[in-house]
Scaffold this motif. Structure first.
Motif, mmCIF file in Angstrom:
data_model
loop_
_atom_site.group_PDB
_atom_site.id
_atom_site.type_symbol
_atom_site.label_atom_id
_atom_site.label_comp_id
_atom_site.label_asym_id
_atom_site.label_seq_id
_atom_site.Cartn_x
_atom_site.Cartn_y
_atom_site.Cartn_z
ATOM 1 N N LEU A 1 0.810 -1.213 0.000
ATOM 2 C CA LEU A 1 0.000 0.000 0.000
ATOM 3 C C LEU A 1 0.846 1.267 0.000
ATOM 4 O O LEU A 1 0.659 2.160 -0.832
ATOM 5 N N ASN A 2 1.784 1.365 0.939
ATOM 6 C CA ASN A 2 2.551 2.596 1.115
ATOM 7 C C ASN A 2 3.582 2.822 0.021
ATOM 8 O O ASN A 2 3.915 3.973 -0.292
ATOM 9 N N ILE A 3 4.088 1.741 -0.546
ATOM 10 C CA ILE A 3 5.171 1.870 -1.533
ATOM 11 C C ILE A 3 4.715 1.461 -2.939
ATOM 12 O O ILE A 3 4.710 2.274 -3.863
ATOM 13 N N THR A 4 4.319 0.202 -3.090
ATOM 14 C CA THR A 4 4.028 -0.301 -4.436
ATOM 15 C C THR A 4 2.845 0.406 -5.082
ATOM 16 O O THR A 4 2.927 0.849 -6.242
ATOM 17 N N ALA A 5 1.736 0.520 -4.360
ATOM 18 C CA ALA A 5 0.545 1.141 -4.948
ATOM 19 C C ALA A 5 0.792 2.603 -5.283
ATOM 20 O O ALA A 5 0.414 3.081 -6.363
ATOM 21 N N ALA A 6 1.426 3.334 -4.366
ATOM 22 C CA ALA A 6 1.704 4.750 -4.615
ATOM 23 C C ALA A 6 2.632 4.927 -5.809
ATOM 24 O O ALA A 6 2.430 5.814 -6.652
ATOM 25 N N THR A 7 3.651 4.068 -5.895
ATOM 26 C CA THR A 7 4.595 4.144 -7.015
ATOM 27 C C THR A 7 3.904 3.816 -8.335
ATOM 28 O O THR A 7 4.101 4.501 -9.348
ATOM 29 N N ARG A 8 3.092 2.772 -8.313
ATOM 30 C CA ARG A 8 2.400 2.341 -9.534
ATOM 31 C C ARG A 8 1.472 3.433 -10.053
ATOM 32 O O ARG A 8 1.448 3.728 -11.262
ATOM 33 N N LEU A 9 0.684 4.032 -9.157
ATOM 34 C CA LEU A 9 -0.237 5.086 -9.575
ATOM 35 C C LEU A 9 0.518 6.315 -10.085
ATOM 36 O O LEU A 9 0.131 6.928 -11.082
ATOM 37 N N MET A 10 1.598 6.667 -9.392
ATOM 38 C CA MET A 10 2.388 7.826 -9.807
ATOM 39 C C MET A 10 3.020 7.590 -11.180
ATOM 40 O O MET A 10 2.971 8.462 -12.054
ATOM 41 N N ARG A 11 3.591 6.409 -11.374
ATOM 42 C CA ARG A 11 4.233 6.088 -12.653
ATOM 43 C C ARG A 11 3.215 6.047 -13.787
ATOM 44 O O ARG A 11 3.507 6.412 -14.928
ATOM 45 N N HIS A 12 1.992 5.611 -13.479
ATOM 46 C CA HIS A 12 0.936 5.543 -14.489
ATOM 47 C C HIS A 12 0.433 6.935 -14.875
ATOM 48 O O HIS A 12 0.167 7.211 -16.053
ATOM 49 N N ALA A 13 0.303 7.809 -13.881
ATOM 50 C CA ALA A 13 -0.298 9.124 -14.126
ATOM 51 C C ALA A 13 0.673 10.145 -14.703
ATOM 52 O O ALA A 13 0.257 11.052 -15.435
ATOM 53 N N LEU A 14 1.952 10.007 -14.388
ATOM 54 C CA LEU A 14 2.909 11.059 -14.740
ATOM 55 C C LEU A 14 3.157 11.240 -16.243
ATOM 56 O O LEU A 14 3.123 12.381 -16.732
ATOM 57 N N PRO A 15 3.420 10.196 -17.020
ATOM 58 C CA PRO A 15 3.704 10.420 -18.445
ATOM 59 C C PRO A 15 2.599 11.170 -19.189
ATOM 60 O O PRO A 15 2.897 12.098 -19.967
ATOM 61 N N PRO A 16 1.310 10.836 -19.008
ATOM 62 C CA PRO A 16 0.285 11.626 -19.689
ATOM 63 C C PRO A 16 0.257 13.083 -19.247
ATOM 64 O O PRO A 16 -0.033 13.977 -20.060
ATOM 65 N N MET A 17 0.549 13.336 -17.971
ATOM 66 C CA MET A 17 0.615 14.722 -17.501
ATOM 67 C C MET A 17 1.716 15.484 -18.220
ATOM 68 O O MET A 17 1.529 16.616 -18.662
#
Length: 295
Positions: A139-155
């Motif tokens: 939750l604290n590491i993997t999920a946050a990293t996954r969501l951030m990595r997914h959202a950042l390139p389109p931004m």
């Protein structure tokens, strides 16, 4: 005055932005939205309310639909934004894709991601329950990293957006008796600062908020309420933390520490050697017992 300052900050943050037609076409007809994970209570709920108060559309994400709907009903909509809920376990491997699909179905895309979902774990690392420890990492590491990595390139492709990771003051120093929790928050602080530097000037705000104790029931849930720090360190309200986080985020700060005492503490742990700070933190955190709760 604040609007003028934010406009100037926008110019600086976007000084190297290069919006790409395919990225813009991908969200054509969709409205920008602030996605807040762990939004059913505490800091997440307060941040959802703060962004909604600023007139932003908000998608509130958490595991439990009933609690999430109840929380959403309490969010003010003074400026007419859309506030809606997405029941989702962010630790699922397909959570980013499912989140995108739910947003698109509602007519939105992620313009700002607030990674707030998290859990605590207290007690001796050697006796931590292996399943709870695995869930904390997920939750604290993997999920946050996954969501951030997914959202950042389109931004980056759109030349605008933002990511706000909710860490902790504990992420700035090792924390005996809450070792894995403190380490997970240190990871989030480090990741945020590094990525913010990598993508500087490309139009995306990337920041982390590192609050000290907050009056949310989080410490009680991890059975740390009897630790010394809970008796001598004043707890901030979730609303105060959210207001400070929002203000710092809009002003382009990378690490936001709400409150005077936590700010002083953050400066102190940067100056003092670990030979001093680690035993001090250990004394503040002991005793602890092992428990967990997802925000």
């Amino acid at each position: 005055m604040l609007h003028t300052l934010v406009s100037l900050v926008d110019l600086w943050i976007g000084r190297r932005a290069a919006p790409q037609p395919p990225a813009l076409a991908d969200v054509a007809g969709l409205a920008p939205c602030v996605v807040v994970t762990g939004a059913s209570r505490g800091i997440g709920l307060a941040l959802a309310s703060r962004f909604a108060n600023a007139g932003r559309n908000v998608a509130m994400v958490a595991r439990t639909a009933g609690a999430l709907d109840q929380a959403a009903a309490s969010v003010p909509r003074a400026n007419g934004p859309r506030v809606f809920t997405i029941p989702l376990d962010v630790t699922d491997a397909d959570a980013p894709a499912r989140l995108d699909a739910a947003l698109r179905e509602a007519g939105f895309y992620t313009d700002v991601l607030v990674n707030n979902a998290g859990m605590g774990l207290s007690g001796s690392f050697a006796t931590d329950d292996a399943e709870r420890l695995a869930h904390l990492l997920a939750l604290n590491i993997t999920a946050a990293t996954r969501l951030m990595r997914h959202a950042l390139p389109p931004m980056i492709g759109r030349g605008r957006g933002g990511i706000l990771n909710v860490s902790s003051l504990g992420g700035l120093v090792p924390g005996p008796h809450q070792a894995a929790y403190y380490a997970s928050k240190a990871y989030l602080v480090s990741l945020t600062e590094a990525v913010a530097h990598e993508e500087r000037g490309r139009g995306v705000r990337i920041a982390t908020v590192a609050p000290g104790p907050v009056d949310t029931g989080f410490h009680r849930a991890m059975q740390a309420d009897n630790a010394l720090y809970r008796r001598i360190v004043p707890a901030l309200s979730p609303e105060f933390v959210a207001a400070s986080a929002y203000r710092g985020f809009m002003m382009g700060r990378r690490v936001i520490v709400p409150g005077l005492l936590p700010t002083v503490a953050a400066l102190a742990v940067k100056i003092l050697p670990h030979a001093v700070t680690v035993p001090l933190v250990a004394a503040l955190l002991a005793p602890g017992a092992t428990a967990d709760k997802q925000r």
